[in-house]
Each structure stands twice: as C-alpha cells, then as structure tokens.
Design a protein around this motif. Structure first.
Motif, PDB file in Angstrom:
ATOM      1  N   GLU A 224       0.886  -1.340  -0.029  1.00 22.24           N
ATOM      2  CA  GLU A 224       0.084  -0.134   0.042  1.00 22.24           C
ATOM      3  C   GLU A 224       0.748   1.304   0.009  1.00 22.24           C
ATOM      4  O   GLU A 224       0.516   2.307  -0.760  1.00 22.24           O
ATOM      5  N   ALA A 225       1.869   1.289   0.806  1.00 21.12           N
ATOM      6  CA  ALA A 225       2.851   2.385   0.806  1.00 21.12           C
ATOM      7  C   ALA A 225       3.428   2.683  -0.303  1.00 21.12           C
ATOM      8  O   ALA A 225       3.723   3.799  -0.894  1.00 21.12           O
ATOM      9  N   ILE A 226       3.900   1.654  -1.192  1.00 20.18           N
ATOM     10  CA  ILE A 226       4.749   1.714  -2.467  1.00 20.18           C
ATOM     11  C   ILE A 226       3.786   2.187  -3.317  1.00 20.18           C
ATOM     12  O   ILE A 226       4.130   3.049  -4.295  1.00 20.18           O
ATOM     13  N   ASP A 227       2.408   1.906  -3.505  1.00 19.65           N
ATOM     14  CA  ASP A 227       1.461   1.997  -4.360  1.00 19.65           C
ATOM     15  C   ASP A 227       1.116   3.674  -4.240  1.00 19.65           C
ATOM     16  O   ASP A 227       0.930   4.137  -5.168  1.00 19.65           O
ATOM     17  N   ALA A 228       1.031   4.011  -3.070  1.00 22.65           N
ATOM     18  CA  ALA A 228       0.707   5.490  -2.694  1.00 22.65           C
ATOM     19  C   ALA A 228       1.679   6.467  -3.464  1.00 22.65           C
ATOM     20  O   ALA A 228       1.681   7.487  -3.988  1.00 22.65           O
ATOM     21  N   THR A 229       3.082   6.165  -3.348  1.00 25.11           N
ATOM     22  CA  THR A 229       4.211   6.905  -3.894  1.00 25.11           C
ATOM     23  C   THR A 229       4.095   6.940  -5.492  1.00 25.11           C
ATOM     24  O   THR A 229       4.334   7.730  -5.946  1.00 25.11           O
ATOM     25  N   LEU A 230       3.875   5.582  -5.901  1.00 27.64           N
ATOM     26  CA  LEU A 230       4.080   5.442  -7.672  1.00 27.64           C
ATOM     27  C   LEU A 230       2.913   6.320  -7.838  1.00 27.64           C
ATOM     28  O   LEU A 230       3.000   7.082  -9.087  1.00 27.64           O
ATOM     29  N   ARG A 231       1.549   6.501  -7.326  1.00 28.40           N
ATOM     30  CA  ARG A 231       0.610   7.280  -7.853  1.00 28.40           C
ATOM     31  C   ARG A 231       0.860   8.663  -7.693  1.00 28.40           C
ATOM     32  O   ARG A 231       0.663   9.383  -8.420  1.00 28.40           O
ATOM     33  N   ALA A 232       1.438   9.155  -6.556  1.00 26.63           N
ATOM     34  CA  ALA A 232       1.958  10.545  -6.405  1.00 26.63           C
ATOM     35  C   ALA A 232       3.013  10.844  -7.502  1.00 26.63           C
ATOM     36  O   ALA A 232       2.699  11.902  -8.090  1.00 26.63           O
TER      37      ALA A 232
END
Length: 282
Positions: free
Chosen positions: A177-185
């Motif tokens: 979830e943390a990885i995905d949030a960064t990539l989305r940003a």
C-alpha cells in the motif's frame, strides 16, 4: 567504527559504496565523498570494512550499478530541462553534496527519509566537514504514515513542474500500500517526470540457487529489525505502472545490468540475481 545509526541497512549500503571506491577498478560509480561521510581512511590499519567475500562482492556490485543507473537516468531528464530531483530513502547518498551550486545549475534536490535516519545523516555530514548546499532540502517523512504529495509540498516542491525520483533499496521494506501510494503520487506529476526504483523479485519466480540466496539475505535483514515485506513479478508490475499512468517503462534485469555496466570486466564483478531496476516515465 562507532556510529549512532538508526538504520542498519543504510549504514551497510554506505560502507559498501565506500568499499567500491577502493576495491573495484574501474569503478562503476564514482563517489569521492563516500569515505569521508563515514570518516573512513583506506590507508588506516583497520580495513575490516573492506570485506570482499563472494556474497559481499555481489552486493557491492549491485549497489554500485543501481546508483550509477539512477544518476544516468537523472542526466537524461536534465537534458530535457528538468529542474527537480527527489531522492526517496536517501540514507547517506551524497549526490547533492557532490553537485554543489557551481555545477548543479538550477537543479533542486529534495532528500526524503525517515526522521531518525535523516538526523543521523546530518550528524555524519557535520562530523565529516561536508557542507550541505543551498539547493538541497531535507524532507523528513515516514512512508507508512505520511503522504508524499503533502510532505514534499510543505518542503517547497513544485508539483506543477516535472521531477525525477530515485528510490533505491526501499520498496522491499515497505507494504504494498505504501509503495502504491508513492507511485501514484509520481504518476500524477506533469509529463516528463520519472522514477527509478529497485524491487525484489517474488521468491517463487527465482531459481533454486537464487531462492537460497534470498532466504539467507531475508534472515539477515529480519535479524537486524528491517524485514523484507514486498516482492513483485516483473510483468505484473509493468502492467500496474501503465495502469497508474506511466508511459515509457524500462525494466532492467540483472543480466541487462551486467551487459550495460559490467561488460568486458576481468574481475568477474556482476550484479546480484534477486532484484530488478525499474524506470518509469510519465
């Protein structure tokens, strides 16, 4: 070498980056501050940090290759006029200090890391007499509890301008979830933005020999209190990046890294087989 260090892996990476400057010729990655930031002297009697076992050589080569590749990709972005560089999980990375205002031009550097690790780095730089240039901004952040967009904005990052991100040695320690949030940003930034990051291959996709090496490494980092959490299948990760809005994608396997950075070496230096390097552009 007594250092009050909150991150065992960050310290190990810094030591191996320093050892690469001394042991490997020609170097894959030049970092003239790598020894200074650790207050190390290659001519000192204590050379225990210059460990050169087969396993350490593979790790050292992999670290050198990923750092070189990240800065190669940054140079490509700079040629297109990009003016913001974000180092996620910076540890003791010295890019900003190696590229002071006289040769950094208008490039702004934002170093994002856990507050404890960042405080440790500031102390290391101070003790080594290495000045932090004006174009570098330290951005304390916990990837698991804070959002990248807001944290960067408060630090002066301009989300209306393209930026390039390097994210090395971090994703395997975070939740999906943390990885995905960064990539989305990053994917939400203007065209021309990009990110390079390394990621661990899902263990079930590894060869038996590589799986055994993975198990040993997983045990060591877990014992240090920093266990591996997330792994990827390369094809599925590439598909997900396209779904997030990234266009041009380059997934570099260890074999591709060897071909680009270790070709024709006579010392047998090669990248490890447990991780890939992904570069994705908006």
């Amino acid at each position: 070498m007594p250092i009050d260090c909150p991150s065992t892996t960050a310290l190990r990476v810094a030591i191996r980056r320093a050892a690469h400057q001394v042991l490997d010729h020609p170097r894959i990655f030049d970092d003239p501050l790598a020894l200074r930031v650790l207050c190390l002297d290659a001519a000192a009697p204590d050379r225990s940090w210059l460990d050169d076992t087969p396993l350490v050589r593979v790790l050292r080569a992999s670290l050198a290759a990923r750092s070189r590749h990240a800065e190669d990709m940054l140079q490509q972005a700079r040629q297109q006029g990009l003016g913001q560089y974000v180092v996620l999980g910076a540890g003791l990375d010295t890019f900003a200090c190696r590229h002071a205002a006289d040769d950094g031009g208008d490039l702004r550097v934002f170093e994002v890391d856990h507050p404890a690790t960042q405080e440790w780095k500031r102390q290391r730089l101070f003790e080594a007499g290495i000045a932090v240039p004006d174009h570098c901004t330290f951005v304390p952040m916990d990837f698991e509890t804070q959002t990248l967009e807001e944290t960067l904005r408060q630090a002066g990052f301009d989300s209306d301008r393209p930026a390039f991100f390097s994210w090395l040695g971090v994703t395997m320690y975070l939740t999906a979830e943390a990885i995905d949030a960064t990539l989305r940003a990053v994917a939400a930034l203007p065209t021309g933005s990009g990110i390079v990051f390394d990621y661990m291959i899902a263990p079930e996709l590894l060869s038996p020999r590589a799986r055994a090496a993975f198990a040993g490494m997983a045990d060591r980092v877990a014992a240090a209190g920093e266990p591996f959490r997330t792994f990827f299948a390369p094809a599925l990760l590439a598909d997900h990046l396209r779904e997030l809005g990234f266009g041009r994608i380059e997934d570099m396997s260890p074999e591709a890294l060897d071909d680009r950075y270790f070709r024709n070496r006579v010392d047998g230096l090669r990248a490890g087989r447990l991780a890939h390097l992904m570069t994705a552009w908006v």
